[in-house]
Design a protein around this motif. Structure first.
Motif: not given
Ligand code: DER
Length: 233
Positions: A6-8, A28-32, A84-89, A97-99, A102-104, A106-108
């Protein structure tokens, strides 16, 4: 589709829709975000795209280098075409909600200096209101010497509980790329006016940044379990 698939799906569609030749791209940061870089690398190879990438964390920087994508920074390229970045919700208004990673901070910064912020996520991040699915709280980056005063100020005046984020493979608190601590603010009011709450939080000395991204994302791509991608603008 499982979570990874789904992420892919979300990551690939977002890259295909928004990454073109001669762009400065915030990564962005994170697995997505890893999957978005995978697709960018593929397209750079196949289509000889000329893009330059700006990282949103140490992890993103490593990813760009390992993927042999051209690396740049905000001094050389202060105007980013798309991040292009991920999010937690993500809620119905595209407030995020991001972070979680723990990279929010620099992300912001990178998102703020981008013409477009494109969010990519799996279906577990797709909510109507913040807090429906993400139960780990709103991350706040704080100065280590002030974490306790910031914590008590928030709990007294805004409710909920602001918990110091403790490391898993490290005794003691998580330290961000910027050398700071993280508070995760839980049990917040889900009916909050997030613009107001964000401004209220940022007035507290020692609180450097919040994981609330209000009026920043212009579109969110959610990879769904049925293999489709839901796009919310
Ligand atoms: O930390 C972040 O803001 C990342 O973008 C995170 O919220 C998303 O991580 P995930 O793609 O691994 O769910």
């Amino acid at each position: 589709a499982g979570l990874q698939e789904a992420k892919k799906l979300a990551a690939y569609k977002a890259v295909d829709d928004h990454v073109q030749d001669n762009l400065i791209v915030g990564v962005g940061s994170g697995s997505t975000a890893v999957l978005a870089v995978e697709r960018m690398m593929e397209r750079v190879r196949n289509e000889h795209l000329n893009i330059k990438c700006i990282p949103t964390s140490f992890q993103a920087r490593q990813l760009i280098i390992q993927s042999q994508l051209p690396l740049t920074n905000l001094e050389i390229n202060p105007e980013i075409d798309v991040t292009i970045d991920g999010a937690d919700e993500v809620d119905e208004n595209l407030t995020c909600i991001k972070g979680g990673g723990a990279c929010f901070l620099q992300e912001k910064i990178v998102a703020y200096n981008s013409k477009k912020l494109v969010i990519i996520a799996d279906y577990t991040k797709d909510s109507v209101k913040l807090g429906q699915q993400w139960k780990k709280g709103i991350p706040l980056e704080v100065d280590p010497m002030a974490y306790y005063t910031v914590k008590t100020k928030i709990e007294k005046t805004m409710g909920g509980e602001a918990e110091l984020r403790i490391g898993k493979m490290k005794a003691g608190p998580v330290i961000t790329d910027g050398g700071n601590f993280i508070l995760d603010w839980k049990d917040f009011n889900p009916e909050s006016n997030w613009e107001e709450v964000n401004m209220e939080l940022l007035k507290i000395p020692g609180l450097f940044e919040t994981g609330l991204f209000v009026d920043m994302a212009v579109v969110a791509y959610f990879g769904m379990s049925d293999g489709t991608v839901k796009v919310r603008t």
